[in-house]
Design a protein around this motif. Structure first.
Motif, PDB file in Angstrom:
ATOM      1  N   UNK A  27       0.833  -1.206   0.000  1.00  0.00           N
ATOM      2  CA  UNK A  27       0.000   0.000   0.000  1.00  0.00           C
ATOM      3  C   UNK A  27       0.866   1.254   0.000  1.00  0.00           C
ATOM      4  N   UNK A  28       1.949   1.225   0.769  1.00  0.00           N
ATOM      5  CA  UNK A  28       2.859   2.375   0.805  1.00  0.00           C
ATOM      6  C   UNK A  28       3.525   2.584  -0.559  1.00  0.00           C
ATOM      7  N   UNK A  29       3.922   1.493  -1.211  1.00  0.00           N
ATOM      8  CA  UNK A  29       4.543   1.596  -2.533  1.00  0.00           C
ATOM      9  C   UNK A  29       3.557   2.148  -3.564  1.00  0.00           C
ATOM     10  N   UNK A  30       2.294   1.734  -3.477  1.00  0.00           N
ATOM     11  CA  UNK A  30       1.266   2.255  -4.384  1.00  0.00           C
ATOM     12  C   UNK A  30       1.084   3.755  -4.161  1.00  0.00           C
ATOM     13  N   UNK A  31       1.028   4.162  -2.896  1.00  0.00           N
ATOM     14  CA  UNK A  31       0.912   5.581  -2.562  1.00  0.00           C
ATOM     15  C   UNK A  31       2.108   6.366  -3.100  1.00  0.00           C
ATOM     16  N   UNK A  32       3.315   5.816  -2.922  1.00  0.00           N
ATOM     17  CA  UNK A  32       4.520   6.515  -3.370  1.00  0.00           C
ATOM     18  C   UNK A  32       4.550   6.623  -4.896  1.00  0.00           C
ATOM     19  N   UNK A  33       4.247   5.538  -5.589  1.00  0.00           N
ATOM     20  CA  UNK A  33       4.244   5.552  -7.052  1.00  0.00           C
ATOM     21  C   UNK A  33       3.209   6.536  -7.577  1.00  0.00           C
ATOM     22  N   UNK A  34       2.081   6.629  -6.890  1.00  0.00           N
ATOM     23  CA  UNK A  34       1.022   7.550  -7.312  1.00  0.00           C
ATOM     24  C   UNK A  34       1.487   9.001  -7.293  1.00  0.00           C
ATOM     25  N   UNK A  35       2.461   9.310  -6.470  1.00  0.00           N
ATOM     26  CA  UNK A  35       2.935  10.688  -6.341  1.00  0.00           C
ATOM     27  C   UNK A  35       4.021  11.035  -7.352  1.00  0.00           C
ATOM     28  N   UNK A  36       4.487  10.043  -8.123  1.00  0.00           N
ATOM     29  CA  UNK A  36       5.533  10.280  -9.103  1.00  0.00           C
ATOM     30  C   UNK A  36       4.920  10.705 -10.444  1.00  0.00           C
ATOM     31  N   UNK A  37       5.728  11.335 -11.263  1.00  0.00           N
ATOM     32  CA  UNK A  37       5.271  11.758 -12.592  1.00  0.00           C
ATOM     33  C   UNK A  37       6.447  11.659 -13.553  1.00  0.00           C
ATOM     34  N   UNK A  38       6.606  10.481 -14.160  1.00  0.00           N
ATOM     35  CA  UNK A  38       7.711  10.234 -15.086  1.00  0.00           C
ATOM     36  C   UNK A  38       7.212  10.426 -16.512  1.00  0.00           C
ATOM     37  N   UNK A  39       7.872  11.281 -17.260  1.00  0.00           N
ATOM     38  CA  UNK A  39       7.448  11.542 -18.632  1.00  0.00           C
ATOM     39  C   UNK A  39       8.646  11.651 -19.573  1.00  0.00           C
ATOM     40  N   UNK A  40       9.492  10.620 -19.636  1.00  0.00           N
ATOM     41  CA  UNK A  40      10.617  10.650 -20.569  1.00  0.00           C
ATOM     42  C   UNK A  40      10.132  10.560 -22.007  1.00  0.00           C
ATOM     43  N   UNK A  41      10.966  11.005 -22.934  1.00  0.00           N
ATOM     44  CA  UNK A  41      10.638  10.861 -24.352  1.00  0.00           C
ATOM     45  C   UNK A  41      10.436   9.373 -24.647  1.00  0.00           C
ATOM     46  N   UNK A  42       9.301   9.037 -25.254  1.00  0.00           N
ATOM     47  CA  UNK A  42       8.922   7.637 -25.429  1.00  0.00           C
ATOM     48  C   UNK A  42       8.326   7.419 -26.815  1.00  0.00           C
ATOM     49  N   UNK A  43       8.133   6.154 -27.150  1.00  0.00           N
ATOM     50  CA  UNK A  43       7.530   5.827 -28.444  1.00  0.00           C
ATOM     51  C   UNK A  43       6.051   6.184 -28.477  1.00  0.00           C
ATOM     52  N   UNK A  44       5.365   6.061 -27.337  1.00  0.00           N
ATOM     53  CA  UNK A  44       3.928   6.338 -27.322  1.00  0.00           C
ATOM     54  C   UNK A  44       3.461   6.658 -25.910  1.00  0.00           C
ATOM     55  N   UNK A  45       2.369   7.397 -25.846  1.00  0.00           N
ATOM     56  CA  UNK A  45       1.625   7.617 -24.612  1.00  0.00           C
ATOM     57  C   UNK A  45       0.449   6.649 -24.642  1.00  0.00           C
ATOM     58  N   UNK A  46       0.282   5.863 -23.617  1.00  0.00           N
ATOM     59  CA  UNK A  46      -0.779   4.858 -23.584  1.00  0.00           C
ATOM     60  C   UNK A  46      -1.814   5.243 -22.534  1.00  0.00           C
ATOM     61  N   UNK A  47      -3.046   5.471 -22.979  1.00  0.00           N
ATOM     62  CA  UNK A  47      -4.133   5.825 -22.075  1.00  0.00           C
ATOM     63  C   UNK A  47      -4.935   4.564 -21.769  1.00  0.00           C
ATOM     64  N   UNK A  48      -4.924   4.150 -20.524  1.00  0.00           N
ATOM     65  CA  UNK A  48      -5.692   2.978 -20.126  1.00  0.00           C
ATOM     66  C   UNK A  48      -7.168   3.351 -20.029  1.00  0.00           C
ATOM     67  N   UNK A  49      -8.016   2.521 -20.609  1.00  0.00           N
ATOM     68  CA  UNK A  49      -9.418   2.853 -20.768  1.00  0.00           C
ATOM     69  C   UNK A  49     -10.212   2.821 -19.472  1.00  0.00           C
ATOM     70  N   UNK A  50     -11.357   3.466 -19.530  1.00  0.00           N
ATOM     71  CA  UNK A  50     -12.348   3.415 -18.468  1.00  0.00           C
ATOM     72  C   UNK A  50     -13.705   3.530 -19.146  1.00  0.00           C
TER      73      UNK A  50
END
Length: 208
Positions: A27-50
Motif C-alpha cells: 500500500x505504501x509503494x502504491x501511494x509513493x508511485x502515485x505521487x511520481x510523474x515520469x514523462x521521458x521521451x517515449x515511443x507512445x503515450x498509452x491511455x488505459x481505458x475506463x
C-alpha cells in the motif's frame, strides 16, 4: 502439548505479522508511485481505458485523455494509444471513444492509435504490447489514475514494454481522501493478486 501450543501461536503470529507487513508495504509503494510523474521521451503515450457511454468518455476516462493530450502537446511522444474493449451491447469500445475524443480536441488522427481490446488492465496491456511489437516500439508513458500506476507499470513491464507512468491528477479518483484511501486498498488487493497468480480482476475503474 503446552510446547506445541506455544509454537503454534508463535507460527500464527509470525504469519499474521508477515502478511500485515506485506500488505502495508505494498500500500505504501502504491501511494509513493502515485505521487511520481515520469514523462521521458517515449515511443507512445498509452491511455488505459475506463467507462464510456455511447462514445462519450466518463469523467474518469476524460481526465486521463486530457492528461494524455497535455503530454502529447509537450512532446513526450508522437503517438497516443487508447486502449480498452467493448462491453456487451455497446456500440463503441473504450479505445474508439478515447481516440474520437482526442481527435475532436485537436490531436491529429495520424497521431492516434486505438487498440479496442481488453476487459481489464492485463488484457489491455498485453494487446498494446502486441501492437508495440508489430511497430518496433519499446517505450511508453502510461496514463491512468494515480493509484493504478504501480500495477499498470508492472503489467506493462511483464509484457515487454519499457513503461513509466504519468498519472492524471484530476477526476473522481482523486477528489477526496476517503476516495483515495478506498482506491489504495482495492489496488493493494489487485496488485497482490496479480503478483501471486499472474491474473487480473475486472471491476471498478482503476481496478480491472
Amino acid at each position: 502439548m503446552a510446547f506445541a501450543g506455544r509454537l503454534a501461536v508463535r507460527v500464527i503470529g509470525a504469519a499474521v505479522a508477515a502478511v500485515t507487513l506485506l500488505v502495508g508495504s505494498t500500500a505504501l509503494a502504491i501511494w509513493w508511485t502515485a505521487r511520481q510523474d515520469a514523462r521521458p521521451a517515449s515511443d507512445a503515450i498509452v491511455v488505459l481505458g475506463s467507462a464510456q457511454y455511447n462514445g462519450v468518455p466518463s469523467s474518469i476516462f476524460e481526465a486521463r485523455l486530457e492528461h494524455a493530450r497535455e503530454l502529447y502537446e509537450d512532446g513526450v511522444a508522437p503517438v497516443i494509444v487508447t486502449v480498452g474493449g467493448r462491453a456487451e451491447g455497446d456500440e463503441f469500445s473504450e479505445a474508439e471513444a478515447g481516440r474520437d475524443y482526442l481527435a475532436d480536441t485537436g490531436v491529429p488522427r495520424d497521431a492516434l492509435l486505438a487498440v479496442p481490446e481488453g476487459v481489464d488492465t492485463l488484457e489491455s496491456v498485453r494487446a498494446v504490447a502486441a501492437e508495440f511489437a508489430d511497430r518496433g516500439w519499446e517505450s511508453a508513458v502510461l496514463v491512468s489514475d494515480p493509484w493504478h500506476a504501480m500495477r499498470a507499470e508492472r503489467m506493462a513491464s511483464d509484457a515487454g514494454i519499457e513503461a513509466t507512468s504519468s498519472p492524471t491528477r484530476q477526476g473522481p479518483a482523486v477528489q477526496t481522501r476517503a476516495t483515495q484511501f478506498r482506491y489504495i486498498l482495492r489496488e493493494t488487493a489487485a496488485y497482490l493478486l496479480y503478483r501471486a497468480t499472474g491474473e487480473s480482476v475486472a471491476g471498478a475503474p482503476g481496478i480491472g
